[in-house]
Design a protein around this motif. Structure first.
Motif, PDB file in Angstrom:
ATOM      1  N   PHE A 108      70.704  18.364  44.303  1.00  0.00           N
ATOM      2  CA  PHE A 108      70.815  19.244  45.474  1.00  0.00           C
ATOM      3  C   PHE A 108      71.909  18.781  46.428  1.00  0.00           C
ATOM      4  O   PHE A 108      72.601  19.607  47.030  1.00  0.00           O
ATOM      5  CB  PHE A 108      69.480  19.354  46.208  1.00  0.00           C
ATOM      6  CG  PHE A 108      68.524  20.323  45.570  1.00  0.00           C
ATOM      7  CD1 PHE A 108      68.878  21.647  45.369  1.00  0.00           C
ATOM      8  CD2 PHE A 108      67.268  19.909  45.178  1.00  0.00           C
ATOM      9  CE1 PHE A 108      67.999  22.539  44.793  1.00  0.00           C
ATOM     10  CE2 PHE A 108      66.386  20.790  44.591  1.00  0.00           C
ATOM     11  CZ  PHE A 108      66.749  22.105  44.398  1.00  0.00           C
ATOM     12  N   LYS A 109      72.095  17.472  46.582  1.00  0.00           N
ATOM     13  CA  LYS A 109      73.169  16.965  47.436  1.00  0.00           C
ATOM     14  C   LYS A 109      74.532  17.341  46.869  1.00  0.00           C
ATOM     15  O   LYS A 109      75.437  17.714  47.619  1.00  0.00           O
ATOM     16  CB  LYS A 109      73.060  15.448  47.581  1.00  0.00           C
ATOM     17  CG  LYS A 109      71.959  15.005  48.503  1.00  0.00           C
ATOM     18  CD  LYS A 109      71.877  13.487  48.567  1.00  0.00           C
ATOM     19  CE  LYS A 109      70.702  13.037  49.416  1.00  0.00           C
ATOM     20  NZ  LYS A 109      70.564  11.576  49.441  1.00  0.00           N
ATOM     21  N   ILE A 110      74.680  17.235  45.559  1.00  0.00           N
ATOM     22  CA  ILE A 110      75.955  17.604  44.924  1.00  0.00           C
ATOM     23  C   ILE A 110      76.223  19.094  45.115  1.00  0.00           C
ATOM     24  O   ILE A 110      77.342  19.494  45.460  1.00  0.00           O
ATOM     25  CB  ILE A 110      75.942  17.219  43.427  1.00  0.00           C
ATOM     26  CG1 ILE A 110      75.988  15.692  43.284  1.00  0.00           C
ATOM     27  CG2 ILE A 110      77.108  17.865  42.693  1.00  0.00           C
ATOM     28  CD1 ILE A 110      75.737  15.200  41.873  1.00  0.00           C
ATOM     29  N   ILE A 114      79.324  20.775  47.119  1.00  0.00           N
ATOM     30  CA  ILE A 114      80.206  21.761  46.481  1.00  0.00           C
ATOM     31  C   ILE A 114      80.295  23.022  47.339  1.00  0.00           C
ATOM     32  O   ILE A 114      81.362  23.612  47.479  1.00  0.00           O
ATOM     33  CB  ILE A 114      79.705  22.097  45.055  1.00  0.00           C
ATOM     34  CG1 ILE A 114      79.944  20.905  44.129  1.00  0.00           C
ATOM     35  CG2 ILE A 114      80.379  23.345  44.508  1.00  0.00           C
ATOM     36  CD1 ILE A 114      79.311  21.050  42.758  1.00  0.00           C
ATOM     37  N   ILE A 115      79.184  23.415  47.917  1.00  0.00           N
ATOM     38  CA  ILE A 115      79.173  24.629  48.738  1.00  0.00           C
ATOM     39  C   ILE A 115      79.839  24.389  50.087  1.00  0.00           C
ATOM     40  O   ILE A 115      80.613  25.225  50.565  1.00  0.00           O
ATOM     41  CB  ILE A 115      77.726  25.138  48.925  1.00  0.00           C
ATOM     42  CG1 ILE A 115      77.199  25.659  47.593  1.00  0.00           C
ATOM     43  CG2 ILE A 115      77.653  26.228  49.980  1.00  0.00           C
ATOM     44  CD1 ILE A 115      75.731  25.999  47.611  1.00  0.00           C
ATOM     45  N   MET A 119      84.011  25.105  52.980  1.00  0.00           N
ATOM     46  CA  MET A 119      83.766  25.587  54.344  1.00  0.00           C
ATOM     47  C   MET A 119      84.291  24.599  55.381  1.00  0.00           C
ATOM     48  O   MET A 119      84.833  25.009  56.403  1.00  0.00           O
ATOM     49  CB  MET A 119      82.270  25.824  54.554  1.00  0.00           C
ATOM     50  CG  MET A 119      81.733  26.982  53.770  1.00  0.00           C
ATOM     51  SD  MET A 119      79.986  27.139  54.113  1.00  0.00           S
ATOM     52  CE  MET A 119      79.485  28.207  52.811  1.00  0.00           C
ATOM     53  N   ILE A 120      84.124  23.328  55.126  1.00  0.00           N
ATOM     54  CA  ILE A 120      84.620  22.306  56.051  1.00  0.00           C
ATOM     55  C   ILE A 120      86.139  22.335  56.105  1.00  0.00           C
ATOM     56  O   ILE A 120      86.731  22.249  57.191  1.00  0.00           O
ATOM     57  CB  ILE A 120      84.091  20.917  55.649  1.00  0.00           C
ATOM     58  CG1 ILE A 120      82.596  20.839  55.907  1.00  0.00           C
ATOM     59  CG2 ILE A 120      84.813  19.813  56.411  1.00  0.00           C
ATOM     60  CD1 ILE A 120      81.942  19.595  55.354  1.00  0.00           C
ATOM     61  N   SER A 121      86.794  22.482  54.942  1.00  0.00           N
ATOM     62  CA  SER A 121      88.254  22.535  54.960  1.00  0.00           C
ATOM     63  C   SER A 121      88.751  23.804  55.650  1.00  0.00           C
ATOM     64  O   SER A 121      89.759  23.777  56.362  1.00  0.00           O
ATOM     65  CB  SER A 121      88.814  22.426  53.543  1.00  0.00           C
ATOM     66  OG  SER A 121      88.450  23.542  52.773  1.00  0.00           O
ATOM     67  N   ILE A 122      88.048  24.912  55.474  1.00  0.00           N
ATOM     68  CA  ILE A 122      88.420  26.149  56.176  1.00  0.00           C
ATOM     69  C   ILE A 122      88.238  25.963  57.675  1.00  0.00           C
ATOM     70  O   ILE A 122      89.094  26.370  58.471  1.00  0.00           O
ATOM     71  CB  ILE A 122      87.583  27.340  55.654  1.00  0.00           C
ATOM     72  CG1 ILE A 122      87.996  27.689  54.224  1.00  0.00           C
ATOM     73  CG2 ILE A 122      87.704  28.547  56.568  1.00  0.00           C
ATOM     74  CD1 ILE A 122      87.089  28.686  53.540  1.00  0.00           C
ATOM     75  N   GLN A 123      87.155  25.329  58.080  1.00  0.00           N
ATOM     76  CA  GLN A 123      86.902  25.085  59.498  1.00  0.00           C
ATOM     77  C   GLN A 123      87.996  24.199  60.089  1.00  0.00           C
ATOM     78  O   GLN A 123      88.498  24.473  61.185  1.00  0.00           O
ATOM     79  CB  GLN A 123      85.538  24.419  59.679  1.00  0.00           C
ATOM     80  CG  GLN A 123      85.217  24.101  61.114  1.00  0.00           C
ATOM     81  CD  GLN A 123      83.947  23.271  61.237  1.00  0.00           C
ATOM     82  OE1 GLN A 123      83.427  22.762  60.259  1.00  0.00           O
ATOM     83  NE2 GLN A 123      83.465  23.148  62.452  1.00  0.00           N
TER      84      GLN A 123
END
Length: 158
Positions: A108-110, A114-115, A119-123
């Motif tokens: 679940f952490k992986i 991945i999800i 999003m972090i790079s877009i932010q």
């Protein structure tokens, strides 16, 4: 005569297996707590739910296999089953379950990484662009105030 002795003996042996099963289910709860740490409140809630489950399933067991009659050897059988399970098997089961639950949480952490990584790079990209745009707007406002509040084009006077 044989049926008189066989039925209670089978019920006693079944209650031993029932005690093993009850403690096995509680070991699942213990392993879950070892992998996912949570506070005293949630531990108490889990215990209350477990004991409610035990009460219902014990009632069902008694009604199904002994016509709802409480017998002392039912409780002795449960105690013996739990004791044998705890002494012989419990530590192996808990260590295996901890390993199993750890693998599931790692998966679940992986998936979470991945999800969330895109999003972090877009932010970060949006923050960088907004910071750059803020700098451009600030510079344009400073230029405008130096000119006396006029825009870049000169107005025609009459």
């Amino acid at each position: 005569m044989q049926e008189v002795v066989t039925a209670p003996l089978m019920f006693f042996l079944s209650s031993i297996l029932f005690g093993i099963g009850l403690l096995g289910i509680y070991d699942i709860l213990r392993a879950f707590r070892a992998v996912i740490q949570h506070g005293l409140f949630f531990t108490a809630v889990e215990d209350i739910l477990y004991f409610m489950f035990v009460a219902v399933i014990s009632f069902w067991f008694l009604c199904t296999y002994n016509h709802g009659e409480l017998r002392g050897f039912f409780f002795i059988g449960i105690f013996i089953g739990m004791f044998l399970y705890y002494i012989k098997i419990s530590s192996y089961v808990i260590s295996w379950l901890i390993y199993f639950f750890s693998m599931i949480t790692n998966i679940f952490k992986i998936i979470y990484e991945i999800i969330t990584k895109p999003m972090i790079s877009i932010q970060r990209n949006i923050k960088w662009r907004l910071k750059k745009e803020k700098k451009n707007v600030t510079m344009a406002l400073k230029k405008q105030t130096k000119r006396g509040g006029q825009s870049g084009t000169k107005e025609k006077t009459k």
